[in-house]
Write a protein that holds these residues in place. Sequence first.
Motif, PDB file in Angstrom:
ATOM      1  N   ALA A 606       0.807  -1.220   0.000  1.00  0.00           N
ATOM      2  CA  ALA A 606       0.000   0.000   0.000  1.00  0.00           C
ATOM      3  C   ALA A 606       0.843   1.274   0.000  1.00  0.00           C
ATOM      4  N   PRO A 607       1.910   1.399   0.832  1.00  0.00           N
ATOM      5  CA  PRO A 607       2.711   2.633   0.789  1.00  0.00           C
ATOM      6  C   PRO A 607       3.351   2.872  -0.576  1.00  0.00           C
ATOM      7  N   ALA A 608       3.871   1.810  -1.177  1.00  0.00           N
ATOM      8  CA  ALA A 608       4.504   1.957  -2.490  1.00  0.00           C
ATOM      9  C   ALA A 608       3.477   2.310  -3.553  1.00  0.00           C
ATOM     10  N   LEU A 609       2.295   1.715  -3.479  1.00  0.00           N
ATOM     11  CA  LEU A 609       1.238   2.023  -4.442  1.00  0.00           C
ATOM     12  C   LEU A 609       0.846   3.487  -4.347  1.00  0.00           C
ATOM     13  N   ALA A 610       0.836   4.021  -3.125  1.00  0.00           N
ATOM     14  CA  ALA A 610       0.450   5.427  -2.933  1.00  0.00           C
ATOM     15  C   ALA A 610       1.548   6.384  -3.378  1.00  0.00           C
ATOM     16  N   THR A 611       2.809   5.976  -3.244  1.00  0.00           N
ATOM     17  CA  THR A 611       3.930   6.848  -3.590  1.00  0.00           C
ATOM     18  C   THR A 611       4.114   6.987  -5.093  1.00  0.00           C
ATOM     19  N   ALA A 612       3.842   5.935  -5.831  1.00  0.00           N
ATOM     20  CA  ALA A 612       4.028   5.950  -7.286  1.00  0.00           C
ATOM     21  C   ALA A 612       3.077   6.940  -7.953  1.00  0.00           C
ATOM     22  N   SER A 613       3.398   7.298  -9.200  1.00  0.00           N
ATOM     23  CA  SER A 613       2.513   8.190  -9.959  1.00  0.00           C
ATOM     24  C   SER A 613       1.127   7.588 -10.086  1.00  0.00           C
ATOM     25  N   VAL A 614       1.077   6.269 -10.259  1.00  0.00           N
ATOM     26  CA  VAL A 614      -0.189   5.541 -10.320  1.00  0.00           C
ATOM     27  C   VAL A 614       0.049   4.135  -9.777  1.00  0.00           C
ATOM     28  N   GLY A 615      -0.830   3.700  -8.883  1.00  0.00           N
ATOM     29  CA  GLY A 615      -0.701   2.374  -8.286  1.00  0.00           C
ATOM     30  C   GLY A 615      -1.661   1.396  -8.924  1.00  0.00           C
ATOM     31  N   VAL A 616      -1.163   0.204  -9.255  1.00  0.00           N
ATOM     32  CA  VAL A 616      -1.986  -0.832  -9.878  1.00  0.00           C
ATOM     33  C   VAL A 616      -1.959  -2.064  -8.982  1.00  0.00           C
ATOM     34  N   ALA A 617      -3.128  -2.507  -8.544  1.00  0.00           N
ATOM     35  CA  ALA A 617      -3.215  -3.644  -7.628  1.00  0.00           C
ATOM     36  C   ALA A 617      -3.604  -4.910  -8.372  1.00  0.00           C
ATOM     37  N   MET A 618      -2.910  -5.999  -8.076  1.00  0.00           N
ATOM     38  CA  MET A 618      -3.315  -7.316  -8.552  1.00  0.00           C
ATOM     39  C   MET A 618      -4.425  -7.814  -7.639  1.00  0.00           C
ATOM     40  N   GLY A 619      -5.319  -8.602  -8.149  1.00  0.00           N
ATOM     41  CA  GLY A 619      -6.313  -9.194  -7.262  1.00  0.00           C
ATOM     42  C   GLY A 619      -7.607  -9.491  -7.959  1.00  0.00           C
ATOM     43  N   GLY A 620      -8.123 -10.697  -7.751  1.00  0.00           N
ATOM     44  CA  GLY A 620      -9.374 -11.122  -8.372  1.00  0.00           C
ATOM     45  C   GLY A 620     -10.576 -10.571  -7.655  1.00  0.00           C
ATOM     46  N   GLY A 621     -10.760  -9.255  -7.677  1.00  0.00           N
ATOM     47  CA  GLY A 621     -11.955  -8.672  -7.097  1.00  0.00           C
ATOM     48  C   GLY A 621     -11.916  -8.519  -5.590  1.00  0.00           C
ATOM     49  N   THR A 622     -10.728  -8.632  -4.956  1.00  0.00           N
ATOM     50  CA  THR A 622     -10.664  -8.497  -3.510  1.00  0.00           C
ATOM     51  C   THR A 622     -10.893  -7.058  -3.100  1.00  0.00           C
ATOM     52  N   ASP A 623     -11.312  -6.877  -1.840  1.00  0.00           N
ATOM     53  CA  ASP A 623     -11.537  -5.529  -1.334  1.00  0.00           C
ATOM     54  C   ASP A 623     -10.279  -4.686  -1.438  1.00  0.00           C
ATOM     55  N   VAL A 624      -9.140  -5.284  -1.061  1.00  0.00           N
ATOM     56  CA  VAL A 624      -7.895  -4.532  -1.075  1.00  0.00           C
ATOM     57  C   VAL A 624      -7.555  -4.081  -2.489  1.00  0.00           C
ATOM     58  N   ALA A 625      -7.697  -4.996  -3.446  1.00  0.00           N
ATOM     59  CA  ALA A 625      -7.380  -4.661  -4.834  1.00  0.00           C
ATOM     60  C   ALA A 625      -8.258  -3.540  -5.349  1.00  0.00           C
ATOM     61  N   LEU A 626      -9.503  -3.497  -4.901  1.00  0.00           N
ATOM     62  CA  LEU A 626     -10.422  -2.479  -5.396  1.00  0.00           C
ATOM     63  C   LEU A 626     -10.279  -1.142  -4.671  1.00  0.00           C
ATOM     64  N   GLU A 627      -9.681  -1.147  -3.485  1.00  0.00           N
ATOM     65  CA  GLU A 627      -9.705   0.059  -2.657  1.00  0.00           C
ATOM     66  C   GLU A 627      -8.358   0.736  -2.457  1.00  0.00           C
ATOM     67  N   THR A 628      -7.245   0.008  -2.573  1.00  0.00           N
ATOM     68  CA  THR A 628      -5.977   0.607  -2.194  1.00  0.00           C
ATOM     69  C   THR A 628      -5.265   1.343  -3.318  1.00  0.00           C
ATOM     70  N   ALA A 629      -5.512   0.971  -4.559  1.00  0.00           N
ATOM     71  CA  ALA A 629      -4.730   1.519  -5.669  1.00  0.00           C
ATOM     72  C   ALA A 629      -5.585   2.370  -6.595  1.00  0.00           C
ATOM     73  N   ASP A 630      -4.901   2.966  -7.595  1.00  0.00           N
ATOM     74  CA  ASP A 630      -5.598   3.784  -8.589  1.00  0.00           C
ATOM     75  C   ASP A 630      -6.238   2.922  -9.668  1.00  0.00           C
ATOM     76  N   ALA A 631      -5.776   1.683  -9.773  1.00  0.00           N
ATOM     77  CA  ALA A 631      -6.327   0.759 -10.768  1.00  0.00           C
ATOM     78  C   ALA A 631      -6.184  -0.659 -10.226  1.00  0.00           C
ATOM     79  N   ALA A 632      -6.998  -1.563 -10.746  1.00  0.00           N
ATOM     80  CA  ALA A 632      -6.957  -2.956 -10.293  1.00  0.00           C
ATOM     81  C   ALA A 632      -7.121  -3.884 -11.484  1.00  0.00           C
ATOM     82  N   LEU A 633      -6.399  -5.014 -11.448  1.00  0.00           N
ATOM     83  CA  LEU A 633      -6.457  -6.008 -12.512  1.00  0.00           C
ATOM     84  C   LEU A 633      -7.224  -7.217 -11.997  1.00  0.00           C
ATOM     85  N   LEU A 634      -8.503  -7.322 -12.373  1.00  0.00           N
ATOM     86  CA  LEU A 634      -9.328  -8.394 -11.840  1.00  0.00           C
ATOM     87  C   LEU A 634      -8.940  -9.760 -12.373  1.00  0.00           C
ATOM     88  N   ARG A 635      -8.294  -9.815 -13.534  1.00  0.00           N
ATOM     89  CA  ARG A 635      -7.864 -11.115 -14.068  1.00  0.00           C
ATOM     90  C   ARG A 635      -6.705 -11.686 -13.267  1.00  0.00           C
TER      91      ARG A 635
END
Length: 715
Positions: A606-635
Amino acid sequence: MSSIKTLKLRIEGMDCGSCAVKIENALKRIPGVSDIQVSYAQESLAVSLDEDRSTRQAIESQIRALGFTPVGPADAGGASAAASAERRSIWLGKKAQLVLMTGLVFAVAFLAAWIWPQAERWLYSAAALVSVFPVMRRAWASARTGTPFSIETLMSVAALGALVIGAAEEAAVVIFLFAVGELLETVAAGRARSAIKALMDVTPRQALREQDGHLQTVPVEQLAIGDVAIVRPGDRIPSDGVVLEGESDVNEAPITGESVPVPKGGGATLYAGSINGNGELRMSISRPASDNTIARIIHMVEEAQETKAPLARFIDRFSRVYTPLAMVLALLIAVVPPLLAGADWMTWIYRGLATLLIACPCALVISTPAAIASGLASGARRGLLIKGGAALETLGKVKTVAFDKTGTLTEGRPRVTDVVALLDDESVVLAQAAAVERKTSHPLGAAIVEEAQRRALTLPDSYGAALTLPGKAVTARLKSGFVTVGSPRHAAEAATVSEDLQLTIRTLEAAGKTVVVVLAGKVVAGLIALRDEPRPDAAEAVRRLHAMGVGAVMLTGDNQRTGDAIGQALGVAVQAELLPEAKLAAIEALKHKGEVAMVGDGINDAPALATASVGVAMGGGTDVALETADAALLRNRVSGVADIIDLSRVTLANIWQNIALALGLKAVFLLTTVFGITTLWMAILADTGATVLVTANALRLLRYRGPQASHKVEP
């Protein structure tokens, strides 16, 4: 007791950002109204209303005066909730009625002028006045509520000016074409909203609930957490939940965009809207319909559509200056040639009025938000969730992608990669090790047991409890005697390890693998090497990024040896042994070279995702993947990083195409107007045509098929 309440309304007739601006400016002038949030994409309004100072009726009256229709409360979910109900046909709305009225009035005037040609001017003048009256009323309402330079203002001035100089027939045609253009905008906006409606339609309306041993069909809204539902073959999953009984292949394409069905058995997670395959499933509901995966995706897309990109904000600011400047230019064209060169007044006033029509900013204003809305919706259909226009724009400018290792470039769990047998064959060594480890919960032990199961090996029986030396070894008594699975250091203390065997261990460890030694009594029976292996698509994902001109670097807290081994296999630069603070510093250093995207699993990154210009979270629809980053990859695939960057680039290209279309057409028609080629009806047709072209171009993004078709978006 507080008298301030939140009022939510659904508003019909909003087609672009300028519509929302009119409503917002008007409501700012009503006492007791604050926190105004107008969404043209969702056709919704939310305000804080002090009922001691104003009323809901006052708000609705102001909205109607501007030409829009408040039709009731906006339920949670905005446009998605509205889309779930049957909408009134646009052909029955106010804009369609204006088209019919102006067309009918013009047709009557045309027929009457054919019968009484001597009254032609007066007939068309009457038709123009009748047609322009609704437009003038909206222009006046906009002007007195804070939006003086609206499209209705330009249209009213142009129509009345045409009447003054005797171009009554053209004045009537201009209003009719303006009405047609507005109706076409409504149709186009409806097409864009249909993307969210399509997501909403994925969720079934009813579910088969099991209660007290009986099955009953109920609306999905009645499903509560803990309820048990039966999903038959071919049915859609009614809400998020967990499989209690049954096995089946489930098509999760509506959620992740992945077309290959996923096997599901006891304990597996199910997502609302997924399609059950060939087996009946008994499931426990874990989320209500209002908070399932589909509902959260829709809500995120709706919110994203309202988050303006920097380019969109610039266009908005530019359009506010552009419109009054255009009116000044039209005035100069009308008066300067007659005053300075003695040119014909009627000719140049006519050209000034045509310039006024050409200057309408509709196409320019809608150029950016239409493309962004389509891009966001297209991504959501393919499991690429982007939280707003700002993130979408930044992704297209990324110069470097920084990857976490564990759970991102790798699968996040160790797997057996090598089995070296010294006494018996590989199967015996692996079976003995699995028999020892099956009574432990260590990740390495679990991986050994999993590999033995994958090879369908028969495990020897063990007797008594296993003896565990934490961090060193596990020993159990098998039929053949005591067998120990331990670290190389422990093995060196308990048995003789030859130089050749030590070299083999060092070679395996140099490849980033963890080695365990299997001892049969005091003799080394074999070695088992394990490693958290790269995801199957990781190397291809890095290759695609490099082909796109985007650098890739792996930032990991793991040891340098393991990091280098994974990095070499994937073709990615490596920075290893990074503490959390060092990882953040590495991202800051990369940002000096350009925009940086950080890709992580959305939990410890989460800290690294927030520090970057844009954070991309891996995750199949998890709450964290949908809420912590600027984008999420559901696949949950690394290749989605290249997909999402490509989608952003295609969207940005579409925006610039739209801007070029909008301004290019206006520039061409401005020149033809100055030289007397453009008529009034051609001028308004040019503006309407530009708006339709821009919207249609943006809607092409809904057919985006991925990087292989980046420059071949279907028409």
